[in-house]
Motif scaffolding. Structure first.
Motif, PDB file in Angstrom:
ATOM      1  N   THR A  35       0.825  -1.214   0.000  1.00 65.70           N
ATOM      2  CA  THR A  35       0.000   0.000   0.000  1.00 65.70           C
ATOM      3  C   THR A  35       0.862   1.268   0.000  1.00 65.70           C
ATOM      4  N   GLN A  36       2.104   1.167   0.467  1.00 69.34           N
ATOM      5  CA  GLN A  36       2.991   2.333   0.402  1.00 69.34           C
ATOM      6  C   GLN A  36       3.240   2.719  -1.064  1.00 69.34           C
TER       7      GLN A  36
ATOM      8  N   ARG B  44       1.197   1.943  -3.564  1.00 69.29           N
ATOM      9  CA  ARG B  44      -0.086   2.435  -4.095  1.00 69.29           C
ATOM     10  C   ARG B  44      -0.278   3.905  -3.732  1.00 69.29           C
ATOM     11  N   ALA B  45      -0.018   4.231  -2.464  1.00 69.56           N
ATOM     12  CA  ALA B  45      -0.189   5.616  -2.033  1.00 69.56           C
ATOM     13  C   ALA B  45       0.725   6.533  -2.845  1.00 69.56           C
ATOM     14  N   SER B  46       1.962   6.098  -3.067  1.00 72.01           N
ATOM     15  CA  SER B  46       2.903   6.917  -3.830  1.00 72.01           C
ATOM     16  C   SER B  46       2.426   7.103  -5.262  1.00 72.01           C
ATOM     17  N   ARG B  47       1.992   5.988  -5.866  1.00 66.79           N
ATOM     18  CA  ARG B  47       1.543   6.069  -7.256  1.00 66.79           C
ATOM     19  C   ARG B  47       0.300   6.945  -7.379  1.00 66.79           C
ATOM     20  N   SER B  48      -0.569   6.900  -6.342  1.00 66.57           N
ATOM     21  CA  SER B  48      -1.794   7.700  -6.407  1.00 66.57           C
ATOM     22  C   SER B  48      -1.472   9.191  -6.395  1.00 66.57           C
ATOM     23  N   LEU B  49      -0.282   9.551  -5.924  1.00 65.27           N
ATOM     24  CA  LEU B  49       0.123  10.962  -5.925  1.00 65.27           C
ATOM     25  C   LEU B  49       0.749  11.370  -7.252  1.00 65.27           C
ATOM     26  N   GLY B  50       0.841  10.424  -8.172  1.00 67.53           N
ATOM     27  CA  GLY B  50       1.401  10.733  -9.483  1.00 67.53           C
ATOM     28  C   GLY B  50       2.869  10.360  -9.622  1.00 67.53           C
ATOM     29  N   MET B  51       3.435   9.703  -8.592  1.00 66.90           N
ATOM     30  CA  MET B  51       4.837   9.296  -8.715  1.00 66.90           C
ATOM     31  C   MET B  51       4.942   8.152  -9.719  1.00 66.90           C
ATOM     32  N   THR B  52       6.085   8.107 -10.415  1.00 69.18           N
ATOM     33  CA  THR B  52       6.358   6.961 -11.266  1.00 69.18           C
ATOM     34  C   THR B  52       6.770   5.798 -10.368  1.00 69.18           C
TER      35      THR B  52
ATOM     36  N   GLN C  67      10.135   6.510  -8.923  1.00 74.74           N
ATOM     37  CA  GLN C  67      10.105   7.470  -7.809  1.00 74.74           C
ATOM     38  C   GLN C  67       9.566   6.825  -6.540  1.00 74.74           C
TER      39      GLN C  67
ATOM     40  N   VAL D 250      10.351   6.303  -1.560  1.00 77.26           N
ATOM     41  CA  VAL D 250       9.490   5.817  -0.476  1.00 77.26           C
ATOM     42  C   VAL D 250       9.923   4.429   0.016  1.00 77.26           C
TER      43      VAL D 250
END
Lengths: 220, 240
Positions: free
Chosen positions: A120-121, A123-131, A134, A139
Motif C-alpha cells: 500500500t505504500q 499504491r499511495a505513492s503512485r496515487s500521488l502521481g509518482m512513477t 520514484q 518511499v
C-alpha cells in the motif's frame, strides 16, 4: 605452574606491519561489502520480481553462499579456478570469495527488507502521481535501508572477521601477516593475542561508527 | 467530470464490477455505500488506474484513464486519493510527507513545496505538527495528514476509500470534519464510506452498490427515506 615465558618485544617490533595488514583487512572487507551490497540488492530484486533462468541463478547463488562453508567458497576462487588454469592473486581470491559470500547473505537481508514494506505504500505513492521508479527510490528504499541497516552492519563485522580465512590462501592480511611473523619467531600466542585485540578494536570502531550514524540517520 | 461507462472488473474468475455506468459532475459530492465486497473500493481504484479494467471505460475530464497513450502519472495529479490504511510515509516528517510529491512529481522547488505543505497541513488542522513523524501522530491525525498530502497536489477530484474505517471510534469525527470542510469548499468528492450520517448530510447523491452492481443512485433523501431497491432497504435497515 607452566614454564612458558612471554616475549612481547618481537610483536611490538612488528606492530607497524600488523597495523598495515589490518588496513589491508579493512580494505578488502569494505570493498567486498560495497560490491556485495550492489550484487545483493540485484539478487534480492531478481528473486522478488523475476522468474526463469535469472531467478534460478540468483537463488543458486544465495543457496550456495549461505549453506556452504565460507572457506570452501574461498578455496573455489583459489584452488578451484586454479585447477582450470585461472590463477587469481591471493588478494583477488579473498575479495571474490568474501564478495560472493556477503552478497548471498545480504540478498536475503534485502529481500526481507523489501517484503516488510506494505504494497500500500507503493499504491499511495503512485496515487500521488509518482512513477514506479520514484515510488521505489523515494518511499520504499529509504524504509528498506533502515530495516536492513543493522543486519548490514553485522555483515560488515562478519566480513572483517571472515577475511582472516585469507591466511589459508596465502593472503597476508592481518591474520596472514600474523601467521607469517608467528612462524618466524615462534611467539605464536603473543602474536595471535595482539592480533585478536586489533580485530576487536576494528570491530568496536565499526559498531561505534555505525551506531553514531544510525542516530543521525534515523530520527523516526 | 468523471464518466464511467459499462465498467467491468474481474479479479481472476471473480466478477467484481458488473457493468457500472456513472457520471460525477464537477463540484459534486458522491457517497458510495454498500456491504464489504460489493465493489465500492475497486471502483475507486479503477478511476485512478491503480487497477486495470477488463471492459468499458473510465474518463476523467474526457481523458480515457485506461487508454494506452494516457500519461497516467499526470492524470493522477488530478485525482487525490485517501486510503483506509492511511499509508503515511513513516520515514518522513509530516511536512516532508506532504512536500514530497509536489517536489518530485510537479517539480516545485524545495521552498515552494514546503510552503504548500505547511499550508495544507494547517488546512487540515495539523499546523502544529509540521516536524513530527507519523509514528507520533494518532490515527486520525495520520489520516488528516494523508488528506493534506493528497491536497498538496492540487487535485480536482478527491477519492476517499473508507477513510474512517480503520480509525478508533473517537477519532472518526475529526476526519469526517475535514472531509466536510472540503465538501463545503466545493471539492468534487467520491467517498466510499460506512458513515451513513456523513453520506446523508454531506453528499449530493448517494450510490448503493450490491454484489458488483450499482443498485440505486439518487439524492440522500431518496436513498435513506424512500429507497426503491429491496437490497438498499435491507442494507440500510441492518446498518442503522
Amino acid at each position: 605452574m607452566f614454564d612458558y615465558n612471554f616475549h612481547w618485544r618481537p610483536v611490538m617490533k612488528s606492530l607497524p606491519d600488523l597495523i598495515d595488514a589490518a588496513l589491508l583487512t579493512l580494505q578488502v572487507a569494505v570493498l567486498s561489502m560495497a560490491i556485495g551490497i550492489i550484487i545483493g540488492l540485484c539478487l534480492a530484486l531478481i528473486r522478488l520480481h523475476m522468474k526463469g533462468p535469472l531467478y534460478w541463478f540468483a537463488t543458486s547463488w544465495v543457496e550456495v553462499a549461505r549453506n556452504t562453508p565460507a572457506l570452501f567458497q574461498l578455496f573455489f576462487f583459489g584452488f578451484g579456478l586454479g585447477a582450470f588454469g585461472l590463477h587469481l592473486s591471493p588478494y583477488l581470491i579473498v575479495l571474490a570469495g568474501l564478495t560472493f559470500n556477503c552478497a548471498g547473505y545480504l540478498a536475503e537481508n534485502f529481500r526481507g527488507g523489501f517484503q516488510a514494506i506494505p504494497e500500500t505504500q507503493i499504491r499511495a505513492s503512485r496515487s500521488l502521481g509518482m512513477t514506479a521508479w520514484q515510488a521505489y527510490t523515494r518511499v520504499v528504499i529509504p524504509q528498506v535501508f533502515r530495516i536492513v541497516y543493522h543486519p548490514v552492519t553485522n555483515q560488515m563485522v562478519w566480513a572483517v572477521l571472515m577475511s582472516s580465512l585469507g591466511m589459508l590462501v596465502g593472503f597476508r592480511e592481518l591474520s596472514g601477516e600474523t601467521q607469517f611473523f608467528a612462524s618466524r619467531t615462534f611467539r605464536i600466542f603473543e602474536y595471535f593475542a595482539v592480533t585478536a585485540v586489533i580485530y576487536y578494536v576494528i570491530v568496536k570502531i565499526i559498531l561505534g561508527a555505525s551506531r553514531l550514524m544510525a542516530a543521525r540517520l534515523f530520527r523516526y | 467530470m468523471i464518466e464511467i461507462r459499462d465498467l467491468h472488473k474481474y479479479f481472476g474468475a471473480l466478477h467484481v464490477l458488473k457493468g457500472i455506468d456513472l457520471e460525477v459532475q464537477k463540484g459534486e459530492v458522491l457517497s458510495v455505500i454498500g456491504a464489504s465486497g460489493s465493489g465500492k473500493s475497486t471502483l475507486l481504484y479503477c478511476i485512478n488506474g491503480l487497477e486495470v479494467i477488463q471492459q468499458g471505460s473510465v474518463a476523467v475530464d474526457e481523458t480515457d484513464v485506461h487508454a494506452k497513450g494516457t500519461d497516467i502519472n499526470k492524470l493522477r495529479q488530478k485525482l487525490g486519493m485517501v486510503f483506509q490504511q492511511w499509508n503515511s510515509f513513516p520515514h518522513l516528517t509530516a511536512l516532508e510527507n506532504v512536500a514530497l510529491a509536489p517536489k518530485i512529481v510537479k517539480g516545485k522547488s524545495r521552498a515552494e513545496a514546503r510552503e504548500i505543505a505547511a499550508k495544507q497541513l494547517a488546512h487540515v488542522g495539523l499546523g502544529e505538527k509540521l516536524d513530527v513523524y507519523p509514528s507520533a501522530l494518532s490515527g486520525g491525525q495520520q489520516q488528516r495528514l494523508a488528506i493534506a498530502r493528497a491536497l498538496a497536489m492540487e487535485p480536482e477530484y478527491m477519492l476517499f476509500d473508507e477513510a474512517t474505517s480503520a480509525l478508533d471510534p473517537e477519532l472518526v469525527g475529526e476526519v469526517l470534519d475535514t472531509m466536510r470542510l472540503l465538501a463545503e469548499e466545493g471539492m468534487t468528492m467520491i467517498c466510499v464510506t460506512h458513515e451513513m450520517g456523513f453520506a446523508r448530510d454531506v453528499s449530493d447523491r448517494v450510490a448503493f452498490f450490491h454484489q458488483g452492481v450499482m443498485e440505486e443512485i439518487g439524492p440522500p433523501e431518496q436513498i435513506f427515506g424512500n429507497a426503491k431497491s429491496e437490497h438498499t432497504r435491507k442494507f440500510l435497515a441492518n446498518v442503522r
